[in-house]
Design an enzyme around this catalytic site. Structure first.
Site, PDB file in Angstrom:
ATOM      1  N   LEU A   1     -10.954  26.388  28.995  1.00 27.56           N
ATOM      2  CA  LEU A   1     -10.140  26.314  30.224  1.00 27.56           C
ATOM      3  C   LEU A   1      -9.748  24.880  30.566  1.00 27.56           C
ATOM      4  O   LEU A   1      -8.951  24.648  31.469  1.00 27.56           O
ATOM      5  CB  LEU A   1     -10.877  26.991  31.383  1.00 27.56           C
ATOM      6  CG  LEU A   1     -11.183  28.486  31.150  1.00 27.56           C
ATOM      7  CD1 LEU A   1     -11.956  29.070  32.332  1.00 27.56           C
ATOM      8  CD2 LEU A   1      -9.902  29.282  30.907  1.00 27.56           C
TER       9      LEU A   1
ATOM     10  N   ASP B   1     -11.136  32.492  21.640  1.00 29.20           N
ATOM     11  CA  ASP B   1     -11.053  31.049  21.340  1.00 29.20           C
ATOM     12  C   ASP B   1      -9.732  30.479  21.878  1.00 29.20           C
ATOM     13  O   ASP B   1      -9.087  29.646  21.228  1.00 29.20           O
ATOM     14  CB  ASP B   1     -11.201  30.757  19.836  1.00 29.20           C
ATOM     15  CG  ASP B   1     -11.530  29.283  19.578  1.00 29.20           C
ATOM     16  OD1 ASP B   1     -11.648  28.508  20.542  1.00 29.20           O
ATOM     17  OD2 ASP B   1     -11.653  28.916  18.391  1.00 29.20           O
TER      18      ASP B   1
HETATM   19  O1  DOR Z   1      -9.404  25.614  17.037  1.00 30.35           O
HETATM   20  C1  DOR Z   1     -10.281  25.280  17.822  1.00 30.35           C
HETATM   21  N1  DOR Z   1      -9.981  24.686  18.988  1.00 30.35           N
HETATM   22  N2  DOR Z   1     -11.569  25.500  17.511  1.00 30.35           N
HETATM   23  C2  DOR Z   1     -12.582  25.013  18.244  1.00 30.35           C
HETATM   24  O2  DOR Z   1     -13.721  25.243  17.914  1.00 30.35           O
HETATM   25  C3  DOR Z   1     -12.293  24.176  19.446  1.00 30.35           C
HETATM   26  C4  DOR Z   1     -10.969  24.495  19.991  1.00 30.35           C
HETATM   27  C5  DOR Z   1     -10.497  23.491  21.026  1.00 30.35           C
HETATM   28  O3  DOR Z   1     -11.263  23.133  21.905  1.00 30.35           O
HETATM   29  O4  DOR Z   1      -9.314  23.129  20.986  1.00 30.35           O
END
Ligand code: DOR
Length: 426
Positions: free
Chosen positions: A61, A303
């Site tokens: 977020l 995610d």
């Molecule tokens: O693709 C990803 N983005 N994998 C992660 O583990 C972290 C996330 C991010 O915080 O942008």
């Protein structure tokens, strides 16, 4: 007193079966389930499924610190539009969620937005630096039930062992981002023939699987509970399957993008497809789907990783990994997941509520006396993403131009509609 609400003409999906009935809600609770009900506010659910609201175990977020990409309010609104009534907020904020002050702030901002329950996860290590344990006992005391350094995995096996020992004592769950960092330096996509042809540095499957294996063995000796985040390879699924067979307290999630998109998309050199862990092969997707069907994988988690346009427009090696997920999860899962409705609800709601330990109020059956956290969705509606209309502050979704199926019509959070006819109510 809040207005009473009736959901009319939908099909309720509960763990014990389906039924065509109206649902009446008052003061945050389901008060009646039956035929021909009425109330102050009437929500049409004809042709729709009525299920418990979705719970995302994995939402970035970005607040505090990266509000240019997302705020708790915009992320909550994106969640409500996606049918969610609770979001577990990932800890890689700035500052990270490793202190009571930050945890309280995230929770308060969630309450202020008032669109979903925002459930902050806590860091396993201070600053997510992998060196010293975060004050886990203090954070657990403040109600944190899931701990993770997501964005990175805890590299030090001894520290991880200690974290699991504490977690067991505290009755909390550790959620691991499985990536052995030495194996993925500079990587932008899955290690495969395709990445060699494209001249791009590869992220090998073994970097995930080694940590899955290590942590399964650490769970075995500590007796702690562990949740594996965003698993992406066939072998990871096999390892988790075997660990569950051994009776270990392990759960796992996959993302909608790892079920629907393959590594070959990187041949466009478009950074919208750069994500961590990377998009994998069609065989991996097949194995993830088998894992969903046989109960090896417990949850689908987004995610959701918003990034400002300026950052995502950098070259593939410089752009940050991640893609949006909250507003498209249901449509992607229904279009690509090859799942029955009951499995979809189980993976998006019932199981994640238990994993996050919020199942007193979320992921409940639609029944009299239960909290009214509810999603009403049309399972057949085909639609595509309109980037201008995303509630998220960022636009890094890979689903533009792809047909999704299944769309949220209404979301009810604590008895109040947050989304009516696909429109956010605040
Ligand atoms: O693709 C990803 N983005 N994998 C992660 O583990 C972290 C996330 C991010 O915080 O942008």
């Amino acid at each position: 007193m809040s207005k009473s609400v009736v959901i009319k003409g939908g099909t309720i999906v509960n763990p014990d079966g389906q039924s065509r009935v109206d649902v009446r809600i008052e003061n945050g609770k389901v008060v009646e389930v039956g035929a021909n009900l009425s109330a102050d506010v009437q929500l049409d659910a004809s042709g729709c499924i009525v299920s418990s609201g979705f719970i995302d175990l994995h939402a970035h977020l970005r607040e505090p610190g990266k509000e240019e990409a997302e705020t708790i309010e915009t992320g909550s609104r994106a969640g409500a539009l996606g049918g969610y009534t609770a979001l577990v907020a990932m800890p890689n904020t700035d500052p990270p969620q490793d202190s009571i002050a930050v945890i309280d702030f995230v929770r308060e901002q969630g309450k202020r937005a008032g669109l979903v329950d925002v459930v902050p996860s806590g860091c396993i290590t201070l600053g997510r630096l992998g060196e010293t344990l975060a004050p886990m006992a203090e954070l657990a005391q403040a109600g944190v039930t899931l701990f993770t350094d997501d964005g990175v995995g805890v590299q030090d096996a001894s520290l991880m062992r200690r974290a699991l020992e504490y977690a067991k004592g505290l009755g909390v769950t550790l959620a691991q981002h499985c990536e052995v960092a030495e194996l993925t330096k500079g990587a932008v996509m899955n290690e495969c023939q395709c990445c060699t042809d494209l001249g791009l540095p590869g992220w090998p499957s073994i970097a995930e699987e080694l940590m899955v294996f290590r942590d399964i063995e650490l769970v075995r000796i500590t007796g702690a509970s562990m949740h594996f985040l965003h698993l992406s390879t066939a072998r990871s699924v096999e390892l988790v399957r075997a660990a569950k067979r051994d009776g270990l307290s392990i759960t796992a999630e996959v993302t909608p993008h790892h079920l629907s998109l393959t590594q070959e998309l990187l041949s466009s050199y478009d950074s919208v497809y750069k994500v961590n862990p990377p998009l994998r092969s069609a065989e991996d997707i097949r194995a993830l789907k088998v894992g969903l069907l046989d109960g090896t994988i417990d949850a689908i988690a987004t995610d959701h990783a918003p990034h400002p346009r300026r950052d995502k427009e950098m070259s593939l090696d410089m752009a940050p990994p991640g893609m949006l997920g909250l507003e498209t999860a249901l449509g992607v899962v229904m279009a690509y997941g090859d799942l029955e409705i009951k499995d979809v609800v189980s993976l998006l709601s019932w199981n994640p509520a238990r994993i996050a330990k919020i199942d007193a109020d979320h992921g409940r059956p639609i029944a009299v006396g239960e909290s009214a956290n509810i999603c009403v969705f049309d399972p057949d509606l085909a639609w595509s993403v309109d980037i201008e209309r995303l509630a998220s502050k960022s636009i890094n979704t890979p689903y533009v131009g792809r047909t999704l199926r299944g769309r949220v019509r209404h979301t009810i959070f604590k008895g109040t509609p947050t989304v009516i006819d696909g429109q956010a109510q605040k």
